[in-house]
Write a protein that holds these residues in place. Structure first.
Motif, PDB file in Angstrom:
ATOM      1  N   GLY A 145      72.013   4.371  42.443  1.00 20.14           N
ATOM      2  CA  GLY A 145      72.708   3.686  41.572  1.00 20.14           C
ATOM      3  C   GLY A 145      71.746   3.525  40.030  1.00 20.14           C
ATOM      4  N   LYS A 146      72.307   3.145  39.025  1.00 16.80           N
ATOM      5  CA  LYS A 146      71.368   3.170  38.045  1.00 16.80           C
ATOM      6  C   LYS A 146      70.924   1.973  37.759  1.00 16.80           C
ATOM      7  CE  LYS A 146      74.501   0.927  34.694  1.00 16.80           C
ATOM      8  NZ  LYS A 146      75.574   0.866  33.763  1.00 16.80           N
ATOM      9  N   THR A 147      69.744   1.669  36.842  1.00 13.28           N
ATOM     10  CA  THR A 147      68.829   0.876  36.815  1.00 13.28           C
ATOM     11  C   THR A 147      69.464  -0.594  36.853  1.00 13.28           C
ATOM     12  OG1 THR A 147      66.900  -0.270  35.893  1.00 13.28           O
ATOM     13  CG2 THR A 147      68.417   1.035  34.390  1.00 13.28           C
ATOM     14  N   GLY A 148      69.184  -1.518  37.586  1.00 13.94           N
ATOM     15  CA  GLY A 148      69.585  -2.794  37.398  1.00 13.94           C
ATOM     16  C   GLY A 148      70.718  -3.308  38.490  1.00 13.94           C
ATOM     17  N   THR A 149      71.252  -2.293  38.903  1.00 16.27           N
ATOM     18  CA  THR A 149      72.223  -2.483  40.016  1.00 16.27           C
ATOM     19  C   THR A 149      72.184  -3.099  41.168  1.00 16.27           C
ATOM     20  OG1 THR A 149      72.128  -0.208  40.902  1.00 16.27           O
ATOM     21  CG2 THR A 149      73.829  -0.518  39.101  1.00 16.27           C
ATOM     22  N   GLY A 187      66.906 -12.629  35.189  1.00 17.83           N
ATOM     23  CA  GLY A 187      67.699 -13.645  34.551  1.00 17.83           C
ATOM     24  C   GLY A 187      66.720 -14.827  34.281  1.00 17.83           C
ATOM     25  N   ASN A 188      66.297 -15.418  35.411  1.00 18.29           N
ATOM     26  CA  ASN A 188      65.540 -16.741  35.420  1.00 18.29           C
ATOM     27  C   ASN A 188      64.098 -16.414  35.717  1.00 18.29           C
ATOM     28  OD1 ASN A 188      64.206 -18.960  35.749  1.00 18.29           O
ATOM     29  ND2 ASN A 188      66.173 -20.055  37.223  1.00 18.29           N
ATOM     30  N   ASN A 189      63.388 -16.679  34.852  1.00 18.34           N
ATOM     31  CA  ASN A 189      62.038 -16.352  35.190  1.00 18.34           C
ATOM     32  C   ASN A 189      61.252 -17.071  36.114  1.00 18.34           C
ATOM     33  OD1 ASN A 189      61.847 -14.378  33.156  1.00 18.34           O
ATOM     34  ND2 ASN A 189      60.869 -15.612  31.529  1.00 18.34           N
ATOM     35  N   GLN A 190      61.744 -18.326  36.345  1.00 21.79           N
ATOM     36  CA  GLN A 190      60.984 -18.978  37.551  1.00 21.79           C
ATOM     37  C   GLN A 190      61.537 -18.582  39.022  1.00 21.79           C
ATOM     38  OE1 GLN A 190      58.912 -21.262  36.686  1.00 21.79           O
ATOM     39  NE2 GLN A 190      59.309 -20.753  34.559  1.00 21.79           N
ATOM     40  N   ALA A 191      62.532 -17.684  39.168  1.00 20.63           N
ATOM     41  CA  ALA A 191      63.208 -17.531  40.251  1.00 20.63           C
ATOM     42  C   ALA A 191      62.412 -16.412  41.287  1.00 20.63           C
ATOM     43  CB  ALA A 191      64.681 -16.978  40.091  1.00 20.63           C
ATOM     44  N   PHE A 192      62.104 -16.620  42.210  1.00 18.64           N
ATOM     45  CA  PHE A 192      61.653 -15.456  43.011  1.00 18.64           C
ATOM     46  C   PHE A 192      62.093 -15.668  44.473  1.00 18.64           C
ATOM     47  CE2 PHE A 192      57.987 -16.641  40.096  1.00 18.64           C
ATOM     48  CZ  PHE A 192      57.475 -15.474  40.027  1.00 18.64           C
ATOM     49  N   VAL A 193      62.164 -14.330  45.076  1.00 15.40           N
ATOM     50  CA  VAL A 193      62.765 -13.946  46.581  1.00 15.40           C
ATOM     51  C   VAL A 193      61.461 -13.946  47.463  1.00 15.40           C
ATOM     52  CG1 VAL A 193      65.032 -13.516  45.580  1.00 15.40           C
ATOM     53  CG2 VAL A 193      63.204 -11.676  45.894  1.00 15.40           C
ATOM     54  N   LYS A 194      61.724 -14.088  48.432  1.00 17.79           N
ATOM     55  CA  LYS A 194      60.708 -13.715  49.406  1.00 17.79           C
ATOM     56  C   LYS A 194      60.723 -12.242  49.809  1.00 17.79           C
ATOM     57  CE  LYS A 194      61.124 -17.967  52.552  1.00 17.79           C
ATOM     58  NZ  LYS A 194      60.628 -19.024  51.963  1.00 17.79           N
ATOM     59  N   GLY A 195      59.522 -11.752  50.000  1.00 17.97           N
ATOM     60  CA  GLY A 195      59.486 -10.576  50.424  1.00 17.97           C
ATOM     61  C   GLY A 195      59.167 -10.356  52.224  1.00 17.97           C
TER      62      GLY A 195
END
Ligand SMILES: Nc1ncnc2c1ncn2[C@@H]1O[C@H](COP(=O)(O)OP(=O)(O)OP(=O)(O)O)[C@@H](O)[C@H]1O
Ligand SMILES: [Mg+2]
Length: 512
Positions: A145-149, A187-195
């Motif tokens: 997929g292209k970038t950001g998909t 989008g939101n700079n504060q948002a992180f996801v778990k690894g």
């Protein structure tokens, strides 16, 4: 399928429907939509805004839409699934597929086999589409997929499935440090996801080339990854061909040095910086080739994790983890150059592959189930750099992709430019998960060797720019367009459930 004119906008390409024939049902994808009229004059004299009655009348019979349906799978009255060899008769009714249909075709996550894993839902439907993780590990696979998909998010999702259900041990070459600890959400700079390490602390280990960077991101590498000069073979250098652009004679020179100095060839070469001519004579190589080789390989001296001298062998350590069922994430920290990524991935994969061949042979000899190697899946991003037509012939990654799991090792390739990958390798890829692609060449590349490619091409063209993919190949019964499963709190909770299907907390409460 004929569609009433007032219903056109409720349909989408990629939608999943079922045609009810007399003897069987046909599961289909809508691959195209178009408008139609019974007589061309209608288009010459269309109803005006003041003629709603005329419009309504035309809508009853004369203006309509046609949806092109591609039957992909048939289900007989007794419930058996089979390939489509016929077509449904005239006037067969078409309905939306039901949740039950979806479960029959793609399997159910709650199945006792624990081999199904939800990766999303069909377009506009609240149902789970699963991939068969066991079939997934039988071949190499690709996420394009292209970038950001959403490739990286989807890859993390699939890896979490494999780790959670213990279907394969993974080695992940994590160029941008997105898999282990936490990754940023757009989008939101504060948002992180778990690894993955955060989700499965017991089942994942982090090897870091840049432990300081890992610490700055609030984690701790389990192992600091260092490699000795002697672990770099001439093959590893050849696999960097697209980066180094050396003359073939330079590689011959490298082989000549290796013939004389064996494992120490690189260290010896780099130590002769001020008398290269003499050194060239010594090994019987062309001085210019030696000089070119030296200039390019000098970059290795700047990599702090390549060290001289004898040290603990990290690859043996890696293998011990793999044997105990632990997945490995190799973090590159701030060493994000392609040169570095290719070099490290090649060295490690070549060594692991050799060890796996030994293990497989041992198992074939003893035929004891305890000797059976664990399935190993190796994840690489920017895969075309490893598997372009030139590299694919020379590198270990090409070998693994071609030999198709003979030695229990397969690849998970992630790429935004699949047209850069060797065509033969692409045709060996078992399951493809494809997000939006703009370049015609890339679209054609992902559909090489796929049945119904031309219809799927229009479906692919209609995908949204994020979190929508088409899944096709070995791990699904038929191609399907899905809205990708959300990688969020709900997903973490699902992953923290034990094999007994209960949350860990619940299990502890049960015990006490
Ligand atoms: N399954 C998902 N759940 C939640 N968010 C997602 C999901 N997929 C994509 N996203 C969102 O889309 C953004 C881009 O996704 P991702 O980083 O996976 O793209 P990519 O295809 O790997 O891009 P690149 O080619 O630039 O690496 C993410 O930061 C996230 O905000
Ligand atoms: Mg990515």
């Amino acid at each position: 399928m004929r569609v009433r004119s007032d219903q056109v906008e409720n349909l989408k390409t990629g939608k999943f429907v079922s045609i009810h024939g007399e003897k069987q049902r046909f599961f289909c994808l809508i691959t195209n939509l178009s408008l139609a009229v019974t007589h061309p004059d209608i288009l010459l004299f269309p109803p005006t805004e003041d003629e709603p009655l005329l419009k309504e009348l035309l809508g009853k019979k004369d203006i309509y839409a046609t949806a092109t349906l591609r039957p992909m799978l048939a289900v007989q009255k007794d419930g058996t699934l089979s390939p489509v060899k016929t077509i449904p008769p005239h006037f067969a009714p078409v309905t939306e597929a039901t949740r039950q249909d979806i479960a029959t075709i793609f399997g159910d996550e709650n199945d006792v086999s624990k081999k199904y894993f939800t990766i999303g839902s069909p377009l506009d439907m609240d149902a789970s589409v699963c991939i068969d993780l066991e079939r997934l590990t039988e071949r190499s696979n690709g996420i394009f997929g292209k970038t950001g998909t959403g490739k990286t998010f989807l890859t993390r999702l699939v890896l979490a499935g494999l780790i959670h259900q213990d279907k394969a041990v993974n080695v992940i070459f994590d160029m941008h440090s997105e898999y282990g600890l936490q990754a940023r959400k757009e989008g939101n700079n504060q948002a992180f996801v778990k690894g993955l390490k955060t989700l499965f602390p017991e089942k994942v280990v982090i090897f870091s080339l840049d432990p300081a960077s890992t610490r700055r991101r609030g984690g701790q590498a389990d192992v600091d990854l260092t490699l000795s000069y002697s672990s770099i073979a001439v093959e590893d250098i050849i696999s960097l061909d697209t980066e180094l652009r050396l003359n073939p004679t330079a590689y011959e020179a490298a082989y000549l040095i290796a013939a004389k100095y064996k494992k120490n060839w690189l260290e010896v070469l780099l130590s002769h910086g001020d008398n290269l001519k003499e050194f060239a004579n010594n090994v019987g190589a062309h001085p210019e080739s030696i000089a070119a080789l030296y200039r390019k390989l000098k970059a290795i001296e700047r990599l702090p994790f390549i060290t001289s001298g004898i040290q603990t062998d990290v690859i043996t350590q890696m293998m011990e983890y793999i044997d105990s069922g632990k997945s490995i994430i190799i973090e590159f920290g701030n060493f994000t150059s392609t040169f570095c990524y290719l070099l490290i991935a090649n060295i490690i994969t070549r060594r692991l592959h050799t060890l796996y061949i030994k293990k497989t042979e041992q198992f074939l000899g003893s035929q004891r189930s305890v000797d059976e190697p664990k399935k190993l899946m190796i994840t690489i991003e920017e895969a075309h750099k490893f598997l372009n037509p030139i590299a694919a012939k020379q590198t270990i990654f090409g070998t693994i992709a071609r030999e198709m799991r003979k030695y229990y090792v397969s690849l998970l390739v992630v790429d935004q430019r699949p047209s850069g990958i060797d065509a033969e390798i692409l045709s060996q890829i078992g399951t493809k998960i494809v997000a939006q692609l703009n370049d015609e060449k890339d679209i054609a590349a992902t559909l090489t060797g796929v049945n119904n490619a031309s219809q799927l091409r229009t479906v692919l063209g209609g995908l949204e720019s994020k979190k929508q993919v088409i899944v096709l190949g070995h791990a699904v019964a038929m191609p399907v367009v899905i809205q990708t499963r959300e990688y969020d709190e709900k997903f973490y909770t699902a992953m923290m459930h034990t094999m007994a299907g209960k949350p860990v907390k619940q299990l502890i409460e049960d015990i006490f």
